[in-house]
Write a protein that holds these residues in place. Structure first.
Motif, mmCIF file in Angstrom:
data_model
loop_
_atom_site.group_PDB
_atom_site.id
_atom_site.type_symbol
_atom_site.label_atom_id
_atom_site.label_comp_id
_atom_site.label_asym_id
_atom_site.label_seq_id
_atom_site.Cartn_x
_atom_site.Cartn_y
_atom_site.Cartn_z
ATOM 1 N N ARG A 85 0.835 -1.214 0.000
ATOM 2 C CA ARG A 85 0.000 0.000 0.000
ATOM 3 C C ARG A 85 0.862 1.254 0.000
ATOM 4 N N ALA A 86 1.907 1.244 0.818
ATOM 5 C CA ALA A 86 2.804 2.404 0.901
ATOM 6 C C ALA A 86 3.483 2.660 -0.446
ATOM 7 N N HIS A 87 3.933 1.577 -1.101
ATOM 8 C CA HIS A 87 4.577 1.717 -2.415
ATOM 9 C C HIS A 87 3.589 2.236 -3.459
ATOM 10 N N ALA A 88 2.373 1.703 -3.438
ATOM 11 C CA ALA A 88 1.343 2.123 -4.394
ATOM 12 C C ALA A 88 1.039 3.604 -4.211
ATOM 13 N N ARG A 89 0.902 4.006 -2.966
ATOM 14 C CA ARG A 89 0.620 5.418 -2.650
ATOM 15 C C ARG A 89 1.758 6.318 -3.138
ATOM 16 N N ALA A 90 2.985 5.861 -2.911
ATOM 17 C CA ALA A 90 4.156 6.639 -3.333
ATOM 18 C C ALA A 90 4.212 6.788 -4.856
ATOM 19 N N GLU A 91 3.711 5.779 -5.579
ATOM 20 C CA GLU A 91 3.708 5.868 -7.045
ATOM 21 C C GLU A 91 2.584 6.753 -7.555
ATOM 22 N N ILE A 92 1.467 6.784 -6.813
ATOM 23 C CA ILE A 92 0.297 7.526 -7.275
ATOM 24 C C ILE A 92 0.354 9.005 -6.902
ATOM 25 N N LEU A 93 0.958 9.326 -5.746
ATOM 26 C CA LEU A 93 1.009 10.727 -5.308
ATOM 27 C C LEU A 93 1.551 11.695 -6.365
ATOM 28 N N PRO A 94 2.651 11.349 -7.073
ATOM 29 C CA PRO A 94 3.171 12.295 -8.074
ATOM 30 C C PRO A 94 2.200 12.585 -9.227
ATOM 31 N N VAL A 95 1.204 11.713 -9.416
ATOM 32 C CA VAL A 95 0.207 11.899 -10.475
ATOM 33 C C VAL A 95 -0.781 13.010 -10.083
ATOM 34 N N LEU A 96 -0.947 13.225 -8.770
ATOM 35 C CA LEU A 96 -1.946 14.176 -8.272
ATOM 36 C C LEU A 96 -1.419 15.612 -8.218
ATOM 37 N N THR A 97 -2.343 16.559 -8.296
ATOM 38 C CA THR A 97 -1.990 17.975 -8.107
ATOM 39 C C THR A 97 -1.867 18.222 -6.600
ATOM 40 N N ALA A 98 -1.284 19.351 -6.239
ATOM 41 C CA ALA A 98 -1.122 19.704 -4.819
ATOM 42 C C ALA A 98 -2.485 19.743 -4.124
ATOM 43 N N ASP A 99 -3.481 20.282 -4.819
ATOM 44 C CA ASP A 99 -4.829 20.382 -4.281
ATOM 45 C C ASP A 99 -5.431 18.997 -4.028
ATOM 46 N N GLN A 100 -5.252 18.098 -4.988
ATOM 47 C CA GLN A 100 -5.773 16.742 -4.845
ATOM 48 C C GLN A 100 -5.075 15.994 -3.703
ATOM 49 N N LYS A 101 -3.769 16.224 -3.556
ATOM 50 C CA LYS A 101 -3.017 15.597 -2.457
ATOM 51 C C LYS A 101 -3.575 16.053 -1.113
ATOM 52 N N ALA A 102 -3.849 17.353 -1.006
ATOM 53 C CA ALA A 102 -4.401 17.905 0.237
ATOM 54 C C ALA A 102 -5.769 17.283 0.534
ATOM 55 N N GLN A 103 -6.607 17.143 -0.499
ATOM 56 C CA GLN A 103 -7.923 16.520 -0.347
ATOM 57 C C GLN A 103 -7.787 15.073 0.108
ATOM 58 N N LEU A 104 -6.847 14.357 -0.496
ATOM 59 C CA LEU A 104 -6.614 12.952 -0.162
ATOM 60 C C LEU A 104 -6.199 12.818 1.305
ATOM 61 N N GLN A 105 -5.298 13.685 1.740
ATOM 62 C CA GLN A 105 -4.839 13.649 3.140
ATOM 63 C C GLN A 105 -5.988 13.933 4.102
ATOM 64 N N ALA A 106 -6.844 14.885 3.743
ATOM 65 C CA ALA A 106 -8.000 15.218 4.584
ATOM 66 C C ALA A 106 -8.944 14.017 4.691
ATOM 67 N N MET A 107 -9.176 13.336 3.553
ATOM 68 C CA MET A 107 -10.045 12.149 3.546
ATOM 69 C C MET A 107 -9.466 11.036 4.415
ATOM 70 N N GLN A 108 -8.151 10.841 4.302
ATOM 71 C CA GLN A 108 -7.508 9.773 5.072
ATOM 72 C C GLN A 108 -7.533 10.084 6.566
ATOM 73 N N ALA A 109 -7.378 11.353 6.916
ATOM 74 C CA ALA A 109 -7.445 11.758 8.321
ATOM 75 C C ALA A 109 -8.840 11.493 8.881
ATOM 76 N N LYS A 110 -9.865 11.775 8.068
ATOM 77 C CA LYS A 110 -11.246 11.543 8.483
ATOM 78 C C LYS A 110 -11.496 10.053 8.712
ATOM 79 N N MET A 111 -10.959 9.221 7.808
ATOM 80 C CA MET A 111 -11.119 7.781 7.935
ATOM 81 C C MET A 111 -10.427 7.256 9.196
#
Length: 124
Positions: A85-111
């Motif tokens: 999971r950590a490797h997959a996340r590390a590969e996918i993060l560079p695909v996202l914009t800064a805004d999308q990364k922030a949204q993703l982090q907020a969602m994960q914090a909520k979970m």
């Protein structure tokens, strides 16, 4: 069950919320594709380990050492899934914009918060 959809089981739902572009979706699909066999192997191992543990737990008479052994197997597979999971996340993060990364982090914090609330405070 354990490992369903690989380490990125939540991705389709998250992807919709992040408003991925079709180019981003294609890039992520390619990443998923390259790991498909590896993740399928992990899912199969996780299922087998859980089934073996369950068989040991429900065996009569109780074989404590076997239960402990099977628990170690389950933990080992869970560790491998966590690393994947950590490797997959590390590969996918560079695909996202800064805004999308922030949204993703907020969602994960909520979970995480939701998971914590659902946890019993003490053992039965």
């Amino acid at each position: 069950g354990p490992g369903r959809g690989g380490p990125l089981g939540m991705l389709p739902m998250i992807g919709r919320r992040l408003g991925l572009t079709s180019a981003q979706r294609d890039q992520i699909k390619n990443i998923v594709e390259t790991h498909r066999v590896e993740w399928k192997g992990l899912a199969d191992r996780a299922l087998a380990a859980h089934q073996a543990l369950n068989a040991a737990v429900t065996a009569d008479p109780i074989d404590e050492s076997l239960i402990r052994l099977r628990s170690v197997d389950v933990a080992a597979v869970q560790a491998d899934v966590a690393v994947a999971r950590a490797h997959a996340r590390a590969e996918i993060l560079p695909v996202l914009t800064a805004d999308q990364k922030a949204q993703l982090q907020a969602m994960q914090a909520k979970m995480q918060t939701r998971l914590k609330r659902g946890q019993p405070t003490s053992l039965p």
